[in-house]
Design a protein around this motif. Sequence first.
Motif, PDB file in Angstrom:
ATOM      1  N   ARG A  11       0.847  -1.187   0.000  1.00  0.00           N
ATOM      2  CA  ARG A  11       0.000   0.000   0.000  1.00  0.00           C
ATOM      3  C   ARG A  11       0.884   1.238   0.000  1.00  0.00           C
ATOM      4  NH1 ARG A  11      -5.523   0.611   3.291  1.00  0.00           N
ATOM      5  NH2 ARG A  11      -6.398  -0.757   1.734  1.00  0.00           N
ATOM      6  N   GLY A  12       0.568   2.143  -0.851  1.00  0.00           N
ATOM      7  CA  GLY A  12       1.363   3.364  -0.953  1.00  0.00           C
ATOM      8  C   GLY A  12       2.588   3.191  -1.833  1.00  0.00           C
ATOM      9  N   ALA A  13       2.742   2.030  -2.485  1.00  0.00           N
ATOM     10  CA  ALA A  13       3.879   1.840  -3.379  1.00  0.00           C
ATOM     11  C   ALA A  13       3.740   2.795  -4.557  1.00  0.00           C
ATOM     12  CB  ALA A  13       3.942   0.400  -3.866  1.00  0.00           C
ATOM     13  N   ARG A  14       4.831   3.405  -4.913  1.00  0.00           N
ATOM     14  CA  ARG A  14       4.749   4.398  -5.969  1.00  0.00           C
ATOM     15  C   ARG A  14       4.923   3.748  -7.335  1.00  0.00           C
ATOM     16  NH1 ARG A  14      10.752   6.830  -5.451  1.00  0.00           N
ATOM     17  NH2 ARG A  14      11.510   5.419  -7.030  1.00  0.00           N
ATOM     18  N   ARG A  15       4.267   4.338  -8.291  1.00  0.00           N
ATOM     19  CA  ARG A  15       4.362   3.913  -9.686  1.00  0.00           C
ATOM     20  C   ARG A  15       5.124   4.972 -10.464  1.00  0.00           C
ATOM     21  NH1 ARG A  15      -0.501   2.268 -13.141  1.00  0.00           N
ATOM     22  NH2 ARG A  15       0.704   3.796 -14.235  1.00  0.00           N
ATOM     23  N   LEU A  16       5.821   4.530 -11.472  1.00  0.00           N
ATOM     24  CA  LEU A  16       6.478   5.494 -12.342  1.00  0.00           C
ATOM     25  C   LEU A  16       5.435   6.157 -13.230  1.00  0.00           C
ATOM     26  CD1 LEU A  16       9.651   3.539 -13.484  1.00  0.00           C
ATOM     27  CD2 LEU A  16       9.490   5.316 -11.757  1.00  0.00           C
ATOM     28  N   SER A  17       5.669   7.396 -13.540  1.00  0.00           N
ATOM     29  CA  SER A  17       4.724   8.114 -14.407  1.00  0.00           C
ATOM     30  C   SER A  17       4.836   7.594 -15.836  1.00  0.00           C
ATOM     31  CB  SER A  17       5.014   9.611 -14.373  1.00  0.00           C
ATOM     32  OG  SER A  17       6.243   9.884 -15.004  1.00  0.00           O
ATOM     33  N   ASP A  18       3.796   7.847 -16.605  1.00  0.00           N
ATOM     34  CA  ASP A  18       3.794   7.423 -18.001  1.00  0.00           C
ATOM     35  C   ASP A  18       4.912   8.106 -18.786  1.00  0.00           C
ATOM     36  OD1 ASP A  18       1.638   5.803 -17.522  1.00  0.00           O
ATOM     37  OD2 ASP A  18       0.159   7.273 -18.215  1.00  0.00           O
ATOM     38  N   ALA A  54      10.344  14.626 -17.627  1.00  0.00           N
ATOM     39  CA  ALA A  54       9.916  13.799 -16.498  1.00  0.00           C
ATOM     40  C   ALA A  54      10.649  14.189 -15.220  1.00  0.00           C
ATOM     41  CB  ALA A  54      10.160  12.322 -16.802  1.00  0.00           C
ATOM     42  N   LEU A  55      11.905  14.596 -15.338  1.00  0.00           N
ATOM     43  CA  LEU A  55      12.656  15.050 -14.165  1.00  0.00           C
ATOM     44  C   LEU A  55      12.030  16.300 -13.554  1.00  0.00           C
ATOM     45  CD1 LEU A  55      16.422  14.599 -15.017  1.00  0.00           C
ATOM     46  CD2 LEU A  55      15.214  13.730 -13.037  1.00  0.00           C
ATOM     47  N   ARG A  56      11.548  17.202 -14.415  1.00  0.00           N
ATOM     48  CA  ARG A  56      10.934  18.427 -13.909  1.00  0.00           C
ATOM     49  C   ARG A  56       9.562  18.169 -13.304  1.00  0.00           C
ATOM     50  NH1 ARG A  56      11.333  23.817 -15.917  1.00  0.00           N
ATOM     51  NH2 ARG A  56      13.539  24.266 -15.915  1.00  0.00           N
ATOM     52  N   SER A  62      12.810   9.538  -9.450  1.00  0.00           N
ATOM     53  CA  SER A  62      14.246   9.344  -9.482  1.00  0.00           C
ATOM     54  C   SER A  62      14.608   7.946  -8.991  1.00  0.00           C
ATOM     55  CB  SER A  62      14.900  10.411  -8.604  1.00  0.00           C
ATOM     56  OG  SER A  62      16.272  10.411  -8.778  1.00  0.00           O
ATOM     57  N   PRO A  63      15.542   7.277  -9.544  1.00  0.00           N
ATOM     58  CA  PRO A  63      16.615   7.605 -10.488  1.00  0.00           C
ATOM     59  C   PRO A  63      16.298   7.286 -11.930  1.00  0.00           C
ATOM     60  CG  PRO A  63      17.094   5.476  -9.596  1.00  0.00           C
ATOM     61  CD  PRO A  63      15.789   5.940  -8.966  1.00  0.00           C
ATOM     62  N   TRP A  64      15.109   6.820 -12.262  1.00  0.00           N
ATOM     63  CA  TRP A  64      14.810   6.354 -13.614  1.00  0.00           C
ATOM     64  C   TRP A  64      14.877   7.436 -14.680  1.00  0.00           C
ATOM     65  CZ3 TRP A  64      15.921   1.679 -14.113  1.00  0.00           C
ATOM     66  CH2 TRP A  64      15.750   0.790 -13.060  1.00  0.00           C
ATOM     67  N   PRO A  65      14.419   8.652 -14.432  1.00  0.00           N
ATOM     68  CA  PRO A  65      14.629   9.675 -15.471  1.00  0.00           C
ATOM     69  C   PRO A  65      16.107   9.968 -15.727  1.00  0.00           C
ATOM     70  CG  PRO A  65      12.872  10.354 -14.009  1.00  0.00           C
ATOM     71  CD  PRO A  65      13.502   9.142 -13.396  1.00  0.00           C
TER      72      PRO A  65
END
Length: 100
Positions: A11-18, A54-56, A62-65
Motif C-alpha cells: 500500500r502506498g507503493a509508488r508507480r512510475l509516471s507514463d 519527467a525530471l521536472r 528518481s533515479p529512472w529519469p
Amino acid sequence: MTQPALPRPARGARRLSDLTWVALILSGLGLALAFMSGAGLPIAAGGTVCALSALRRRPEDSPWPYVAVATGSVGTVLALILAIVTAVEWLPRLPELLVG
C-alpha cells in the motif's frame, strides 16, 4: 486446483509516471537503433527530451529519469557520430550509384 495468490504491491507503493516510461522506452530504443547508421538519432533525442521533462514534472521518480537521460544522451551522440561517418563514406559514391 487453485492457483496461489499473486503478491500485491504494498500500500502506498509508488508507480512510475507514463512520461518516465516513455522516456525509458524511447531512450533504450534510440540507443539500440543508433548502431544502424544513426537511424536512432531522433528517437534517442526524443527520449532525452521526455526524460528531462519527467525530471521536472515528477522528481520522485528518481533515479529512472536520470537513467533515461544518460541512455538517450549516449544514443544521441553515438547516432550522430555514426550518421556523420556514414554520410562522409557514402556521399562521394552517391552520383555513380545513381547514374550507374
